[in-house]
Design a protein around this motif. Structure first.
Motif, mmCIF file in Angstrom:
data_model
loop_
_atom_site.group_PDB
_atom_site.id
_atom_site.type_symbol
_atom_site.label_atom_id
_atom_site.label_comp_id
_atom_site.label_asym_id
_atom_site.label_seq_id
_atom_site.Cartn_x
_atom_site.Cartn_y
_atom_site.Cartn_z
ATOM 1 N N LEU A 168 0.823 -1.197 0.000
ATOM 2 C CA LEU A 168 0.000 0.000 0.000
ATOM 3 C C LEU A 168 0.863 1.255 0.000
ATOM 4 C CD1 LEU A 168 -2.622 -1.153 2.681
ATOM 5 C CD2 LEU A 168 -2.701 -1.475 0.215
ATOM 6 N N ARG A 169 0.261 2.374 -0.386
ATOM 7 C CA ARG A 169 0.985 3.642 -0.422
ATOM 8 C C ARG A 169 1.375 4.114 0.976
ATOM 9 N NH1 ARG A 169 -0.314 8.645 -3.768
ATOM 10 N NH2 ARG A 169 -0.634 9.331 -1.639
ATOM 11 N N THR A 170 2.560 4.708 1.083
ATOM 12 C CA THR A 170 2.993 5.325 2.342
ATOM 13 C C THR A 170 3.670 6.663 2.032
ATOM 14 O OG1 THR A 170 5.049 4.029 2.237
ATOM 15 C CG2 THR A 170 3.277 3.177 3.640
ATOM 16 N N GLU A 171 2.958 7.511 1.306
ATOM 17 C CA GLU A 171 3.542 8.784 0.889
ATOM 18 C C GLU A 171 3.188 9.937 1.826
ATOM 19 O OE1 GLU A 171 2.771 9.614 -3.208
ATOM 20 O OE2 GLU A 171 3.384 7.602 -3.873
ATOM 21 N N GLU A 175 -0.555 7.941 6.018
ATOM 22 C CA GLU A 175 -0.302 6.640 5.400
ATOM 23 C C GLU A 175 0.888 5.958 6.059
ATOM 24 O OE1 GLU A 175 -1.894 7.539 0.829
ATOM 25 O OE2 GLU A 175 0.214 7.832 1.368
ATOM 26 N N ARG A 176 1.930 6.715 6.337
ATOM 27 C CA ARG A 176 3.122 6.122 6.974
ATOM 28 C C ARG A 176 2.826 5.639 8.377
ATOM 29 N NH1 ARG A 176 5.583 10.476 4.003
ATOM 30 N NH2 ARG A 176 5.465 11.883 5.811
ATOM 31 N N LEU A 177 1.890 6.286 9.057
ATOM 32 C CA LEU A 177 1.552 5.889 10.418
ATOM 33 C C LEU A 177 0.607 4.687 10.447
ATOM 34 C CD1 LEU A 177 1.713 6.657 13.489
ATOM 35 C CD2 LEU A 177 -0.405 7.945 13.121
ATOM 36 N N ILE A 178 -0.374 4.674 9.530
ATOM 37 C CA ILE A 178 -1.458 3.694 9.592
ATOM 38 C C ILE A 178 -1.191 2.446 8.769
ATOM 39 C CG2 ILE A 178 -3.906 3.319 9.098
ATOM 40 C CD1 ILE A 178 -3.488 5.170 11.432
ATOM 41 N N SER A 257 -0.633 -0.985 -4.477
ATOM 42 C CA SER A 257 -1.862 -0.194 -4.509
ATOM 43 C C SER A 257 -1.512 1.247 -4.860
ATOM 44 C CB SER A 257 -2.564 -0.232 -3.150
ATOM 45 O OG SER A 257 -3.648 0.684 -3.137
ATOM 46 N N VAL A 258 -2.292 1.823 -5.765
ATOM 47 C CA VAL A 258 -2.046 3.213 -6.166
ATOM 48 C C VAL A 258 -3.119 4.145 -5.609
ATOM 49 C CG1 VAL A 258 -0.813 2.545 -8.253
ATOM 50 C CG2 VAL A 258 -3.297 2.860 -8.353
ATOM 51 N N ARG A 259 -3.984 3.636 -4.758
ATOM 52 C CA ARG A 259 -5.044 4.476 -4.194
ATOM 53 C C ARG A 259 -4.468 5.381 -3.109
ATOM 54 N NH1 ARG A 259 -10.152 3.819 -4.788
ATOM 55 N NH2 ARG A 259 -10.025 1.570 -5.156
ATOM 56 N N PRO A 260 -4.665 6.687 -3.223
ATOM 57 C CA PRO A 260 -4.142 7.600 -2.204
ATOM 58 C C PRO A 260 -5.076 7.709 -1.004
ATOM 59 C CG PRO A 260 -5.160 8.854 -3.973
ATOM 60 C CD PRO A 260 -5.264 7.403 -4.373
ATOM 61 N N TYR A 261 -4.481 7.823 0.171
ATOM 62 C CA TYR A 261 -5.220 8.097 1.404
ATOM 63 C C TYR A 261 -4.559 9.298 2.079
ATOM 64 C CZ TYR A 261 -7.326 3.441 0.880
ATOM 65 O OH TYR A 261 -8.005 2.343 0.415
ATOM 66 N N PRO A 262 -4.770 10.495 1.538
ATOM 67 C CA PRO A 262 -4.009 11.661 2.017
ATOM 68 C C PRO A 262 -4.369 12.117 3.427
ATOM 69 C CG PRO A 262 -5.683 12.316 0.427
ATOM 70 C CD PRO A 262 -5.653 10.830 0.408
ATOM 71 N N GLU A 263 -5.580 11.839 3.865
ATOM 72 C CA GLU A 263 -6.024 12.305 5.176
ATOM 73 C C GLU A 263 -6.404 11.126 6.067
ATOM 74 O OE1 GLU A 263 -5.724 15.366 5.971
ATOM 75 O OE2 GLU A 263 -5.309 16.169 3.973
ATOM 76 N N TRP A 268 -9.423 6.078 8.052
ATOM 77 C CA TRP A 268 -10.384 5.699 9.095
ATOM 78 C C TRP A 268 -11.531 4.914 8.469
ATOM 79 C CZ3 TRP A 268 -10.004 7.564 14.328
ATOM 80 C CH2 TRP A 268 -11.075 7.177 15.150
ATOM 81 N N ARG A 269 -12.062 5.403 7.346
ATOM 82 C CA ARG A 269 -13.177 4.710 6.695
ATOM 83 C C ARG A 269 -12.742 3.359 6.157
ATOM 84 N NH1 ARG A 269 -14.494 9.993 4.966
ATOM 85 N NH2 ARG A 269 -13.396 9.711 2.973
#
Length: 398
Positions: A168-171, A175-178, A257-263, A268-269
């Motif tokens: 998964l992305r960690t950018e 993302e790096r925390l979760i 995975s290329v899906r971003p999770y910026p927030e 959470w969702r």
């Protein structure tokens, strides 16, 4: 012996058990097994369920169309009621060549089905008499030999299901925390070595990248057998394993995975939408999970601080040992994601967030919102409903 020492000791004992008796879950060396170099591969259909994926499709679909595969293969993208032009974009992306692409739409899922599984069923039916099916999400990008390596591993080792946990992305900072903790917790719950052992009761897969032998899927009852499952990947692995099939799950090297999770809200969702379903919508399991997370992850730093503040040296020493063991087991996953070792000390904080996400998942279920995903909401599984007759495939090949 103080109460604080007793509680800290329970946490340390829990970590000793997890470290040495939970299938070596923390190790990250479970990778795709050795493959045969033989040429000539069996036929494969790649099935991609996609709902409103126009944002990520340009980063993922070309990687599937460009697969260097030594046999007959094609891609079936199932447009699950998208409103953002996902199907049209897929056709445009396929214009550049590569594996043949079919874009199809199954219509709205009937009662008792999740949208993704209804889409998968439609794609599997359209695939016909292929030998293997690669079920992969629309946000997953594959290395150019990913399909060939998956099939080769299945053929060489007699596996009926081969699944890789996509990286998964960690950018972003969240993302790096979760994200590394997400994979770490998954492996703790479903140790890969146990899942890969024939005859073991543990069975798991990663829905983003799962190759399954068509005969094994049919023998186990097909996609319809898990039609209402929110956590479809684990249920699919259980289905195949109970049907006598051999399964394998490990970490990926070239599946991303290329899906971003910026927030934090998006992450959470991602977690909360299925956490309570994982607990089978049980209040007792929820309570046990909350207590377990608190004992295992929150007690060590809290007891260490309390022991130092009150001068309870034994409690501080035991709690410190538990926290150190926690950090040591987390370090390999951080290394897999290219993160510094010092971030392992943040795992109690991350676990606290996961605890809150799990509780929120239950609260959303009690409010009637269930597992919400892209405009659809799923509650607890209903009683089995009659299987609807197959609809004519509405497809276009480009």
């Amino acid at each position: 012996m103080s109460v604080l020492v007793i509680i800290a000791s329970l946490s340390l004992l829990s970590w000793l058990w997890l470290t040495f008796c939970q299938g070596w879950f923390w190790r990250t060396d479970v990778r795709l097994p050795s493959r045969s170099g033989a040429q000539g591969r069996p036929s494969v259909a790649v099935v991609v369920p996609a709902r409103d994926e126009a944002e990520v499709l340009p980063l993922s679909l070309p990687s599937l169309l460009a697969q260097a595969y030594g046999g007959d293969a094609r891609v079936i993208l199932v447009d699950d009621g998208s409103s953002d032009g996902t199907g049209e974009l897929a056709r445009e992306l396929a214009a550049g060549g590569g594996l043949p692409l079919t874009v199809t739409s199954p219509g709205e899922p009937p009662q008792g089905w999740t949208g993704k599984l209804w889409a998968l069923r439609h794609g599997v039916e359209l695939a016909g008499e292929v030998e293997y099916l690669l079920l992969t999400d629309a946000d997953i990008a594959h290395g150019d030999r990913s399909l060939d390596e998956l099939v080769a591993a299945a053929e060489a080792h007699g596996l009926d299901l081969v699944s890789q946990m996509a990286r998964l992305r960690t950018e972003t900072r969240w993302e790096r925390l979760i994200v590394p903790a997400f994979v770490y917790f998954f492996a703790q719950l479903y140790p890969f070595r146990w899942s890969n052992r024939p005859g073991s009761r543990t069975a798991a897969a990663a829905g983003g990248c799962t190759l399954v032998r068509r005969e094994a899927l049919e023998r186990a009852g097909g996609v319809a057998a898990i039609r209402g499952a929110v956590i479809d990947d684990v249920n699919l692995a259980r289905l195949v394993k109970r049907g006598g099939g051999r399964t394998w799950l490990g970490l990926a090297d070239r599946v991303d995975s290329v899906r971003p999770y910026p927030e934090l809200a998006q992450l959470w969702r991602m977690v909360s939408r299925s956490a309570y379903a994982q607990l089978r919508h049980s209040v007792l399991l929820l309570a046990g999970t909350v207590l377990g997370l608190a004992l295992v992850y929150l007690v060590p730093p809290v007891a260490l601080a309390a022991g130092l503040a009150t001068g309870d040296a034994p409690a501080a020493a035991v709690a410190g040992a538990a926290w150190a063991l926690m950090a040591l087991t987390y370090r390999p996953m951080l290394a897999y994601y290219g993160r510094p070792a010092a971030e392992a000390l943040l795992l109690p904080f991350t676990a606290g967030l996961y605890l809150l996400m799990t509780v929120d998942s239950a609260v959303q279920h009690w409010r009637g919102r269930g597992a919400a995903w892209k405009g659809r909401t799923y509650g607890a599984p209903e009683a089995a409903v009659p299987l609807p007759a197959a609809e004519p495939a509405r497809a276009e090949r480009d």
